[in-house]
Write a protein that holds these residues in place. Structure first.
Motif, PDB file in Angstrom:
ATOM      1  N   PHE A  90      28.187  46.326  30.234  1.00 61.11           N
ATOM      2  CA  PHE A  90      28.199  44.986  30.817  1.00 61.11           C
ATOM      3  C   PHE A  90      29.484  44.758  31.608  1.00 61.11           C
ATOM      4  N   PHE A  91      30.599  45.239  31.073  1.00 59.25           N
ATOM      5  CA  PHE A  91      31.904  45.070  31.729  1.00 59.25           C
ATOM      6  C   PHE A  91      31.934  45.791  33.076  1.00 59.25           C
ATOM      7  N   VAL A  92      31.492  47.055  33.083  1.00 58.01           N
ATOM      8  CA  VAL A  92      31.506  47.846  34.313  1.00 58.01           C
ATOM      9  C   VAL A  92      30.487  47.307  35.312  1.00 58.01           C
ATOM     10  N   GLY A  93      29.295  46.927  34.828  1.00 59.94           N
ATOM     11  CA  GLY A  93      28.276  46.375  35.708  1.00 59.94           C
ATOM     12  C   GLY A  93      28.728  45.080  36.357  1.00 59.94           C
ATOM     13  N   GLU A  94      29.389  44.223  35.591  1.00 59.04           N
ATOM     14  CA  GLU A  94      29.880  42.959  36.144  1.00 59.04           C
ATOM     15  C   GLU A  94      30.979  43.229  37.180  1.00 59.04           C
ATOM     16  N   TYR A  95      31.817  44.240  36.914  1.00 54.56           N
ATOM     17  CA  TYR A  95      32.872  44.573  37.884  1.00 54.56           C
ATOM     18  C   TYR A  95      32.256  44.990  39.221  1.00 54.56           C
ATOM     19  N   ALA A  96      31.212  45.819  39.162  1.00 54.57           N
ATOM     20  CA  ALA A  96      30.552  46.263  40.392  1.00 54.57           C
ATOM     21  C   ALA A  96      29.943  45.080  41.143  1.00 54.57           C
ATOM     22  N   LEU A  97      29.334  44.155  40.399  1.00 57.22           N
ATOM     23  CA  LEU A  97      28.741  42.965  41.014  1.00 57.22           C
ATOM     24  C   LEU A  97      29.818  42.084  41.635  1.00 57.22           C
ATOM     25  N   ARG A 121      32.721  43.024  42.780  1.00 54.07           N
ATOM     26  CA  ARG A 121      33.256  43.664  43.991  1.00 54.07           C
ATOM     27  C   ARG A 121      32.336  43.411  45.185  1.00 54.07           C
ATOM     28  N   ARG A 122      31.061  43.304  44.916  1.00 54.09           N
ATOM     29  CA  ARG A 122      30.118  43.052  46.000  1.00 54.09           C
ATOM     30  C   ARG A 122      30.152  41.605  46.459  1.00 54.09           C
ATOM     31  N   TRP A 123      30.246  40.680  45.510  1.00 52.85           N
ATOM     32  CA  TRP A 123      30.219  39.259  45.845  1.00 52.85           C
ATOM     33  C   TRP A 123      31.578  38.736  46.301  1.00 52.85           C
ATOM     34  N   PHE A 124      32.663  39.333  45.762  1.00 49.50           N
ATOM     35  CA  PHE A 124      34.015  38.886  46.099  1.00 49.50           C
ATOM     36  C   PHE A 124      34.849  40.097  46.515  1.00 49.50           C
ATOM     37  N   PRO A 125      34.624  40.624  47.702  1.00 46.92           N
ATOM     38  CA  PRO A 125      35.314  41.856  48.121  1.00 46.92           C
ATOM     39  C   PRO A 125      36.817  41.666  48.327  1.00 46.92           C
ATOM     40  N   ALA A 126      37.264  40.468  48.639  1.00 52.42           N
ATOM     41  CA  ALA A 126      38.684  40.242  48.922  1.00 52.42           C
ATOM     42  C   ALA A 126      39.445  39.944  47.635  1.00 52.42           C
ATOM     43  N   ARG A 127      39.577  40.934  46.782  1.00 49.47           N
ATOM     44  CA  ARG A 127      40.302  40.770  45.532  1.00 49.47           C
ATOM     45  C   ARG A 127      41.658  41.467  45.630  1.00 49.47           C
TER      46      ARG A 127
END
Length: 223
Positions: A181-188, A190-196
């Motif tokens: 869940f942690f890794v999947g949420e991170y991938a999501l 990165r897609r929704w908020f690319p400017a991190r």
């Protein structure tokens, strides 16, 4: 960290019927709780360790160490769920909202509205996931045989699982699902908020670590 990593494997080993592994797993839990006090040479921590080890020595060879190991997976997931859920009513902001604000070096209220909503909903999602795992762990601990809670009370459940099946979920798959869940949420994210403020997962974890122990301790305390 090493003590925490060792616990699931010791607990799963104990599910095979090893009294030694059960005692070692419980001793490992005691050390995880007391390690800071032990390293700081606090007398009460060393006295607590001595008392715990004496109790484990007295219980060694009985069924009780393996019975006690039924509780930690449920207690751990339940406690984490409570921390996430409680933070939703915290005036300082939801738990993940405060973490993201710390990474961005701003106050939670200064986060962009879309990111603020996302972090609050993610906090609620973590509370839900951990609550679900807590319930599943509790149910499996009830119906495990031969030394689940119902079996020890002399009640036969309509559906049962072996001790090894309970342990596989509670001591290994539990943590795998959390990690997934942690890794999947991170991938999501990165897609929704690319400017991190981090370029990849490794840099993200390093930034989390650099927040420091004071931040993490304050994160879980009441205002």
């Amino acid at each position: 960290m090493l003590l925490a990593l060792a616990y699931p494997w010791l607990a799963h080993w104990a599910a095979g019927g090893s009294d030694l592994a059960a005692s070692l797993a419980l001793a490992d839990l005691v050390l995880i709780v007391l390690v800071e006090g032990l390293l700081c040479r606090r007398l009460r921590a060393w006295l607590a360790l001595a008392a715990a080890l004496a109790m484990l020595a007295a219980l060694h060879g009985t069924v009780w160490p393996r019975v006690l190991l039924l509780a930690p997976p449920m207690l751990f997931t339940g406690l984490v769920a409570w921390f996430f859920a409680r933070s939703l009513a915290d005036p300082r902001g939801a738990l993940i909202t405060r973490i993201v604000a710390a990474l961005d070096r701003c106050e939670p209220a200064a986060l962009p509205p879309r990111l603020h909503r996302y972090t609050r909903r993610l906090t609620a999602a973590w509370a839900g996931v951990m609550t679900l795992l807590c319930v599943v762990n509790g149910l499996l601990a009830l119906i495990a045989v031969p030394d689940g809670a119902l079996a020890l009370l002399g009640t036969r459940a309509p559906l049962t699982v072996s001790r090894e099946q309970w342990s596989l979920f509670a001591n290994l798959l539990n943590y795998g699902l959390v990690g997934l869940f942690f890794v999947g949420e991170y991938a999501l994210r990165r897609r929704w908020f690319p400017a991190r403020p981090y370029r990849n997962f490794l840099e993200f974890m390093r930034m989390m670590g650099r927040l420091g122990p004071e931040f993490w301790r304050g994160l879980f305390t009441r205002p």
